[in-house]
Design an enzyme around this catalytic site. Structure first.
Site, PDB file in Angstrom:
ATOM      1  N   GLY A 190      53.248  44.784  22.140  1.00 64.49           N
ATOM      2  CA  GLY A 190      53.342  43.611  22.997  1.00 64.49           C
ATOM      3  C   GLY A 190      53.347  42.325  22.197  1.00 64.49           C
ATOM      4  O   GLY A 190      52.671  41.353  22.547  1.00 64.49           O
ATOM      5  N   GLY A 204      52.488  35.405  23.382  1.00 67.09           N
ATOM      6  CA  GLY A 204      51.062  35.376  23.669  1.00 67.09           C
ATOM      7  C   GLY A 204      50.180  35.902  22.551  1.00 67.09           C
ATOM      8  O   GLY A 204      50.393  35.638  21.365  1.00 67.09           O
ATOM      9  N   LEU A 205      49.173  36.671  22.938  1.00 67.87           N
ATOM     10  CA  LEU A 205      48.185  37.173  21.990  1.00 67.87           C
ATOM     11  C   LEU A 205      48.827  38.076  20.950  1.00 67.87           C
ATOM     12  O   LEU A 205      48.478  38.007  19.759  1.00 67.87           O
ATOM     13  CB  LEU A 205      47.086  37.919  22.733  1.00 67.87           C
ATOM     14  CG  LEU A 205      46.193  37.067  23.642  1.00 67.87           C
ATOM     15  CD1 LEU A 205      45.372  37.962  24.564  1.00 67.87           C
ATOM     16  CD2 LEU A 205      45.282  36.171  22.807  1.00 67.87           C
ATOM     17  N   GLY A 206      49.723  38.958  21.389  1.00 66.09           N
ATOM     18  CA  GLY A 206      50.350  39.872  20.448  1.00 66.09           C
ATOM     19  C   GLY A 206      51.120  39.141  19.371  1.00 66.09           C
ATOM     20  O   GLY A 206      51.040  39.490  18.188  1.00 66.09           O
ATOM     21  N   TYR A 263      43.271  45.611  37.224  1.00 65.72           N
ATOM     22  CA  TYR A 263      43.192  45.107  35.851  1.00 65.72           C
ATOM     23  C   TYR A 263      41.831  45.406  35.242  1.00 65.72           C
ATOM     24  O   TYR A 263      41.730  45.901  34.106  1.00 65.72           O
ATOM     25  CB  TYR A 263      43.468  43.610  35.840  1.00 65.72           C
ATOM     26  CG  TYR A 263      43.372  42.990  34.459  1.00 65.72           C
ATOM     27  CD1 TYR A 263      44.361  43.235  33.509  1.00 65.72           C
ATOM     28  CD2 TYR A 263      42.304  42.171  34.115  1.00 65.72           C
ATOM     29  CE1 TYR A 263      44.280  42.667  32.239  1.00 65.72           C
ATOM     30  CE2 TYR A 263      42.216  41.603  32.853  1.00 65.72           C
ATOM     31  CZ  TYR A 263      43.200  41.857  31.918  1.00 65.72           C
ATOM     32  OH  TYR A 263      43.120  41.305  30.668  1.00 65.72           O
TER      33      TYR A 263
END
Length: 316
Positions: A23, A27-29, A179
């Site tokens: 991913g 973003g974070l990835g 989630y």
């Protein structure tokens, strides 16, 4: 006396290490992959979309000329795609030093994958569970290797029944419950994976990290009013209560690179924001029986079996 604020500068030089980040297009990835590349690691961006993966690689090269960055196409909502990606990885690499299972998120509306799994559980847990098992041999042949699982504070509100990973189908679906359930599954997986690696005498360890409340694209499916409320450009309070993806990435980056990290460790802010510290996950995430039941259910659902344990090890 103030605690040390662990930051990018604390990441050891990563020359000679190969890291795969799932991913990783945004973003974070992306932030994790970019930081590892800047510290010298060869990076594999495992992404669903070829165009976004190529754009992410270009962004990393722009900031780190000469960096070794490759892409691997994989859709974690599809076990067929996961298996194909694992085969391609074996064709191109003889080892991995680091696997960062970052891919995740949630579906606002109920959806089922081609394999019949609820989408949020599939992408966050079942797909990464299968992929980890299928490439684990590349890690276990490498001294100092790590599997990093992306956690979330949401796991503390999560509940899970491994016998029914889709307890709210159709109209009963609640995306935050789904989630939180998936993020609890992530921590249960991380702890059980580390236990099984230790039992097998593996040189690899399993660790986890969480980003706190980071600003990412995770809410793309939400309605416009909710997106506006979460947008720091529209709502100053959202800015005050969250942190950038780059800062949020520090938790999993510490898990991935801190030389003092031990198997089973969990790093992240103590609250919604902040620098990563060694933190504890919920009591439920350490439940021995629940961890084993989820592992066994995941093996059954994905048809990927690895790191078997003997009865004498079941309570260790």
């Amino acid at each position: 006396m103030t605690r040390h604020r662990w930051s990018f500068e604390d990441i050891p030089v990563q020359h000679g290490r190969t890291a795969l980040v799932t991913g990783a297009s945004t973003g974070l990835g992306f932030a994790i992959a970019d930081a590892l590349a800047r510290r010298g690691a060869d990076v594999v961006l495992a992404c669903r979309d070829a165009g976004r993966a190529a754009a992410a690689a270009d962004r990393i090269w722009a900031g780190s000329p000469g960096a070794v960055v490759r892409t691997l196409l994989v859709d974690f909502a599809s076990l067929a795609s996961v298996r194909a990606a694992a085969r391609r990885l074996h064709d191109e690499y003889d080892h991995l030093d680091l696997l960062v299972n970052n891919v995740g998120g949630f579906r606002v509306r109920y959806a089922v994958t081609e394999d019949g799994f609820e989408s949020t559980m599939a992408v966050n847990h079942l797909g990464p569970f299968a992929f980890t098992g299928l490439v684990l041999d590349l890690l276990t042949r490498t001294a100092g290797s790590r599997v990093v699982t992306m956690g979330s504070n949401g796991h503390r509100q999560g509940t899970i029944d491994p016998a029914d990973l889709d307890p709210e189908p159709g109209p009963a679906y609640r995306f935050m419950a789904a989630y939180n359930r998936a993020k609890l599954a992530n921590l249960l997986f991380a702890h059980e994976l580390d236990r099984r690696l230790r039992a097998a005498g593996s040189p690899a360890i399993a660790v986890a990290g969480h980003p706190g409340l980071a600003r990412t694209e995770g809410g793309r499916e939400m309605n416009s009013l909710i997106r506006a409320a979460l947008n720091p450009k529209v709502n100053p309070l959202a800015l005050a209560l969250s942190q950038s993806a780059a800062k949020g990435a520090l938790g999993p980056l510490r898990a991935a690179t801190d030389p003092n990290a031990r198997g089973g460790d969990y790093f992240g802010p103590r609250g919604r924001t902040g620098y990563p510290e060694l933190v504890t996950s919920s009591t439920l995430s350490h439940d021995d029986r629940l961890r084993r039941r989820l592992w066994e259910a995941s093996e059954h659902l994905t048809d990927v079996t690895y790191l078997p344990i003997h009865e004498s090890e079941a309570s260790s």
